[in-house]
Design an enzyme around this catalytic site. Structure first.
Site, short mmCIF file in Angstrom:
data_model
loop_
_atom_site.label_atom_id
_atom_site.label_comp_id
_atom_site.label_asym_id
_atom_site.label_seq_id
_atom_site.Cartn_x
_atom_site.Cartn_y
_atom_site.Cartn_z
N CYS A 185 0.85 -1.19 0.00
CA CYS A 185 0.00 0.00 0.00
C CYS A 185 0.88 1.23 0.00
O CYS A 185 2.09 1.13 0.16
CB CYS A 185 -0.86 0.02 1.25
SG CYS A 185 -1.80 -1.50 1.49
N ARG A 237 1.46 1.74 -6.14
CA ARG A 237 1.69 0.76 -5.07
C ARG A 237 0.42 0.00 -4.71
O ARG A 237 0.47 -1.00 -3.97
CB ARG A 237 2.19 1.46 -3.80
CG ARG A 237 3.56 2.08 -3.95
CD ARG A 237 3.95 2.79 -2.66
NE ARG A 237 4.16 1.86 -1.57
CZ ARG A 237 5.32 1.31 -1.25
NH1 ARG A 237 6.39 1.61 -1.94
NH2 ARG A 237 5.42 0.48 -0.24
N GLY A 286 1.72 -3.18 5.35
CA GLY A 286 2.34 -4.37 5.94
C GLY A 286 1.26 -5.33 6.43
O GLY A 286 0.09 -5.20 6.06
N GLU A 326 9.55 -20.97 -18.19
CA GLU A 326 9.32 -19.59 -17.76
C GLU A 326 10.44 -18.66 -18.25
O GLU A 326 10.19 -17.54 -18.70
CB GLU A 326 9.18 -19.56 -16.23
CG GLU A 326 9.05 -18.19 -15.60
CD GLU A 326 7.89 -17.36 -16.13
OE1 GLU A 326 7.03 -17.89 -16.84
OE2 GLU A 326 7.90 -16.15 -15.85
N LYS A 355 9.89 -15.41 -20.74
CA LYS A 355 10.30 -14.06 -20.36
C LYS A 355 11.13 -13.42 -21.46
O LYS A 355 10.93 -12.28 -21.83
CB LYS A 355 11.10 -14.15 -19.06
CG LYS A 355 10.84 -13.25 -17.94
CD LYS A 355 9.55 -13.18 -17.22
CE LYS A 355 8.29 -13.47 -17.90
NZ LYS A 355 7.15 -13.71 -17.03
N LYS A 359 -1.36 -6.57 -19.74
CA LYS A 359 -1.12 -7.12 -18.40
C LYS A 359 -2.22 -8.11 -18.01
O LYS A 359 -1.97 -9.11 -17.37
CB LYS A 359 -1.05 -5.98 -17.38
CG LYS A 359 -0.69 -6.43 -15.98
CD LYS A 359 0.74 -6.89 -15.88
CE LYS A 359 1.09 -7.49 -14.55
NZ LYS A 359 2.28 -8.36 -14.64
C1 F6R Z 1 3.87 -13.41 -18.84
C2 F6R Z 1 2.57 -13.09 -18.27
C3 F6R Z 1 1.40 -13.85 -18.75
C4 F6R Z 1 0.42 -14.13 -17.59
C5 F6R Z 1 -0.87 -14.76 -18.12
C6 F6R Z 1 -1.82 -15.12 -16.99
O1 F6R Z 1 4.88 -12.64 -18.26
O2 F6R Z 1 2.45 -12.22 -17.46
O3 F6R Z 1 1.77 -15.04 -19.36
O4 F6R Z 1 1.05 -14.97 -16.67
O5 F6R Z 1 -1.51 -13.87 -18.99
O6 F6R Z 1 -2.13 -14.00 -16.22
P1 F6R Z 1 -2.81 -14.16 -14.80
O7 F6R Z 1 -1.82 -14.73 -13.89
O8 F6R Z 1 -3.19 -12.76 -14.44
O9 F6R Z 1 -3.99 -15.04 -14.98
#
Ligand code: F6R
Length: 673
Positions: A2, A51, A122, A549, A553, A668
């Site tokens: 937060c 945050r 926290g 993974e 990345k 995202k």
């Molecule tokens: C890769 C990434 C995506 C997510 C995927 C699932 O860096 O961020 O592969 O992991 O889109 O997203 P969540 O976890 O939000 O369901």
């Protein structure tokens, strides 16, 4: 995670209190050091919104009350007065960990009297015990948060000290004993509902009671991590304290600030002093006094040279790098209050009792992308430590089929956002079939958390960079805790074995820090191997989850061809592509069958491919072009190696000048199927 901001100015400071809108304006439009609190707090909260952003609030000190405005939603939705005369106040932007994002759970939190307002970052691990004690003493709570114990403890402490100072005499008008009783009406309810606006002082004031000493006594009772900022009605002072959660003082001219990080106030002052764990400080418009272990101490004054935007990224060039570096802190939050080392068990706040788990024949993990890789990691742990059959499915491929009995199936949706359409759809299919569902997510109040039968929060704090980094580590960590929970309740895991795994989990943040300390080395390795034809990532077992993974990345942020797979598969096809221009990144740790993996390393090495090994396996050294040592940490070693892979991907992408935080074509949160 937060965000906290506190501000206090001299009443005479800057442009003073006569300015109708509060907070004097500089020629360039920003507020001056002196003046009213409200606009400074709101600006500070906007700067801290990264945050956490599910609810927000401010508390403004008045002569005989503290005015609190708080509600669910982002800062700009907060209903605030146009102006307020207060020159002292605190603000908070929240990312929920205890309790959903609601108006009542938003900070600041107040005591029964409305005289004390507290913001907190926290986790207070012993809050349930403290809350029970306070409720038994008559305190009425208005929220589900851990934070709310702090104002109530402080109310009791201040009342006791006031009483002692007046020689046991009564100082409030109705002759009450102060503390909880004075705060409640005949039914023991709070005098005023907590709503967006609250001014309900009934304490009669706490007079000249030493608030610093009272806060010291209160934080002595807290277990866990906290950064707290306290305001008390009629007192022109902020009192703050920290333990394992950041807090920095901003030193202005006739005004001072306190915040979770300098972003909040960098437009007003660049002079700062960082508080240390165990510090309690009193902040006024003129002075900052810090106490530690009961003695007054000095904290170094520093000048930060960041611009506001850089400050938001904590001085890092990208959110992704910042989030990679936040991993030790994030993992501490994931683990906080959940490990019972003595019993060799965990306390997870999820309703998965032994009789439910005893009936479970199969656990199905459903997820996408990085979360799917976390699921692959967890599968091995669950099978090994909880002795249960586990399948992991890409959520978009999931069907509840194959003659499974829904009553014997637990479906775990792993999703940091809690909003991924494919994962939600898989979870709904399972629920429709009658299976019990559990969401493992970073987002309290997300669709997954609301729709699942239970939710386990990974507590990584908000992740801004599109590429998931700290949330992957926190997912694996939370799933490791779940493994202990399931294993213990199914009678498959002895307390000794559980203790050993928990000990490794405790060591995880420190081990990750060791990898982060090797970042320069990984930057040099990335420079050496940038611009190659393709990259292969290999490992076995837990190492193959991490290999997948690592490749993902690199692909998503550097836009280069990368493939991850179990190292045993090299000889079944991909070896044909291996040349001296295809680096092979290899996980050679415990939990990744290093001996067998090394045989595969020899195959690629003899074809001239450069081999970069993330290794705790001494025998591998002679076959590696680059060796990145991984500290001993049992089955968590591959997770530590993954931090090295994250840094490698980051530095390659940076060398190539990619848009690291917002890679092309990616979002995202993927809310379409
Ligand atoms: C890769 C990434 C995506 C997510 C995927 C699932 O860096 O961020 O592969 O992991 O889109 O997203 P969540 O976890 O939000 O369901």
């Amino acid at each position: 995670m937060c965000g906290i901001i506190g501000y206090i100015s001299n009443e005479d400071g800057g442009n003073g209190r006569d300015d109708e809108h509060g907070g004097g304006e500089r020629a360039d439009g920003g507020p001056t050091g002196g003046g009213r609190a409200l606009p400074v707090l709101v600006d500070g909260l906007r700067n801290l919104e990264y945050r956490g952003y599910d609810s927000a609030g401010v508390a403004l000190v008045e002569d005989d009350a503290v005015a609190v405005h708080k509600q669910q939603g982002v800062i700009d939705d907060l209903a605030l007065p146009d102006a307020h005369p207060a020159t002292c106040g605190v603000g908070h932007t929240r990312w929920s960990t205890h309790g959903k994002p609601t108006d009542a759970n938003a900070h600041p939190h107040t005591d029964c009297t409305g005289d004390v307002a507290v913001v907190h970052n926290g986790i207070i691990e012993n809050y349930d015990h403290l809350r029970a004690e306070l409720e038994a003493a008559g305190h009425a709570f208005s929220s589900e948060t851990d934070t709310e114990v702090v104002p109530h403890l402080l109310e009791a402490e201040l009342a006791a000290r006031r009483e002692a100072a007046t020689d046991g005499g009564r100082v409030d008008e109705d002759g009450d004993a102060g503390g909880a009783e004075s705060a409640a009406d005949g039914d023991g309810e709070p005098v005023d509902d907590v709503g967006p606006y609250r001014t309900a002082s009934t304490s009669g004031g706490f007079g000249d009671v030493d608030v610093v000493a009272a806060v010291e006594a209160v934080v002595d009772r807290l277990e866990g991590s906290y950064a707290v900022a306290v305001t008390v009605a009629g007192r022109e002072e902020l009192v703050v304290a920290r333990q394992d959660s950041p807090l920095v003082l901003g030193l202005g001219d006739g005004a001072n600030f306190v915040a979770s990080d300098v972003t909040a106030f960098v437009e007003h002052t660049r002079e700062v002093a960082y508080l240390e764990d165990g510090d309690v400080a009193r902040v006024t418009g003129d002075a900052v006094d810090v106490r530690h272990d009961g003695a007054w101490v000095e904290r170094d004054r520093k000048t930060v040279d960041w611009e506001a935007e850089a400050a938001e990224k904590g001085g890092y060039d990208h959110y992704m790098l910042k989030e990679i570096y936040e991993q030790p802190g994030a993992l501490r939050q994931t683990l906080s209050g959940r490990i019972d080392e003595v019993a060799g068990d965990v306390d997870l706040d999820v309703d998965l009792p032994a009789d439910v788990l005893a009936d479970v024949e199969e656990i199905q993990l459903v997820a996408c992308g990085t979360s799917y890789h976390a699921g692959l990691y967890a599968r091995r742990l669950l099978e090994e430590f909880a002795d249960v059959r586990v399948t992991v499915e890409v959520a978009s491929e999931y069907e509840f089929t194959g003659g499974r009995d829904p009553w014997e199936t637990l479906v775990v949706a792993v999703t940091q956002s809690g909003e991924t359409a494919d994962t939600l759809s898989a979870m709904r299919k399972a629920a429709k079939a009658g299976a019990r569902t559990l969401a493992v997510t970073n987002t309290v109040g997300s669709t997954a958390a609301r729709e699942a039968d239970d939710a386990l929060y990974i507590r990584a704090g908000p992740e801004i960079g599109v590429a998931a980094t700290k949330t992957f580590a926190a997912q694996v960590t939370a799933l490791s805790l779940l493994t202990v929970h399931v294993g213990r309740r199914r009678g498959a895991l002895s307390s000794e074995r559980a203790s050993h795994l928990l000990e490794n989990l405790r060591g995880l943040p420190g081990a990750v820090q060791q990898l982060l300390d090797a970042s320069d080395r990984l930057q040099a390795v990335a420079s050496e191997y940038v611009d190659e034809d393709a990259y292969f990532f290999v490992g076995r077992q837990l190492g193959s989850a991490v290999a997948l993974e690592g490749a993902l990345k690199l692909k998503e942020i550097a836009y280069v061809h990368a493939e991850g797979f179990p190292s045993g598969e090299l000889k079944h096809g991909t070896l044909a592509l291996v040349t001296e221009d295809t680096p092979v990144l290899t996980v050679l740790t415990e939990g990744a069958r290093p001996k067998e993996t090394l045989n595969n390393v020899k195959e690629v090495e003899s074809r001239g491919a450069p081999v970069i090994g993330f290794s705790s396996y001494d025998a591998a050294a002679n076959y590696l072009d680059v060796e990145i040592p991984i500290p001993d940490l049992g089955v968590l070693e591959p997770l530590v190696a993954n931090v090295g892979l994250q840094l490698f991907a980051y530095h390659v992408a940076n060398e190539l000048g990619r848009a690291i935080d917002k890679p092309r074509n990616l979002a995202k949160s993927v809310t379409v199927e």
